[in-house]
Design an enzyme around this catalytic site. Structure first.
Site, mmCIF file in Angstrom:
data_model
loop_
_atom_site.group_PDB
_atom_site.id
_atom_site.type_symbol
_atom_site.label_atom_id
_atom_site.label_comp_id
_atom_site.label_asym_id
_atom_site.label_seq_id
_atom_site.Cartn_x
_atom_site.Cartn_y
_atom_site.Cartn_z
ATOM 1 N N ASN A 7 -9.462 -11.106 25.563
ATOM 2 C CA ASN A 7 -9.298 -9.991 25.930
ATOM 3 C C ASN A 7 -8.265 -10.228 24.485
ATOM 4 O OD1 ASN A 7 -7.743 -7.904 25.719
ATOM 5 N ND2 ASN A 7 -5.907 -8.267 27.495
ATOM 6 N N ARG A 9 -6.365 -8.493 22.496
ATOM 7 C CA ARG A 9 -5.124 -7.838 22.651
ATOM 8 C C ARG A 9 -3.562 -8.859 23.154
ATOM 9 N NH1 ARG A 9 -4.447 -1.662 25.392
ATOM 10 N NH2 ARG A 9 -2.279 -2.683 24.042
ATOM 11 N N CYS A 10 -4.865 -9.656 23.835
ATOM 12 C CA CYS A 10 -3.577 -11.386 24.365
ATOM 13 C C CYS A 10 -3.148 -12.161 23.686
ATOM 14 C CB CYS A 10 -3.803 -11.260 25.472
ATOM 15 S SG CYS A 10 -3.897 -12.947 26.392
ATOM 16 N N SER A 11 -2.258 -12.123 23.645
ATOM 17 C CA SER A 11 -1.515 -13.882 22.355
ATOM 18 C C SER A 11 -2.460 -14.642 22.780
ATOM 19 C CB SER A 11 -0.101 -13.307 22.816
ATOM 20 O OG SER A 11 0.503 -13.803 23.194
ATOM 21 N N ARG A 14 -6.471 -14.918 22.159
ATOM 22 C CA ARG A 14 -6.610 -15.084 20.749
ATOM 23 C C ARG A 14 -5.892 -16.441 20.356
ATOM 24 N NH1 ARG A 14 -2.661 -10.349 20.401
ATOM 25 N NH2 ARG A 14 -1.283 -11.495 19.596
#
Length: 113
Positions: A7, A9-11, A14
């Site tokens: 995802n 948008r998920c730190s 990433r």
């Protein structure tokens, strides 16, 4: 090659991706919110992780609290809930061959290399 259920948008997701890239790993990225896994695919991922379906659910998500919290659900029903609401799937998940881990913390993805 490592498959990463990701995802963007998920730190944590990433960070896991960056760690795999830093190792020079070839990565197949599955943006599971855009392309949710099928029931069978998710069942296979759970088997590779060696966990029960409940261990893969993000219980703080609104979808869980509004639709499932407090209900007694079978493993099959839990998998269906994640298929219907992929946001409930814990992330990131890294798979390499028959090894799989949930990248919490992100450094756990390095365990399968």
């Amino acid at each position: 090659m490592t498959t990463l259920y990701h995802n963007p948008r998920c730190s944590k997701s990433r960070q896991a991706l960056q760690l795999l890239e830093a190792e020079g790993e070839t990565i197949e990225i599955i943006k599971y919110l855009e392309t949710p896994p099928s029931h069978q695919e998710l069942k296979q991922v759970i088997e590779l992780l060696g966990i029960n379906p409940m261990a893969l659910i993000r219980t703080n998500e609104a979808e869980w609290k509004e639709n499932y919290k407090g209900k007694k659900l079978t493993d099959e029903a839990l998998i269906e809930a994640m298929v219907k609401h992929p946001k409930l799937i814990e992330r990131p998940i890294a798979i390499r061959g028959t090894d799989a881990v949930i990248g919490r913390p992100p450094e756990k993805v390095l365990e399968i290399l």
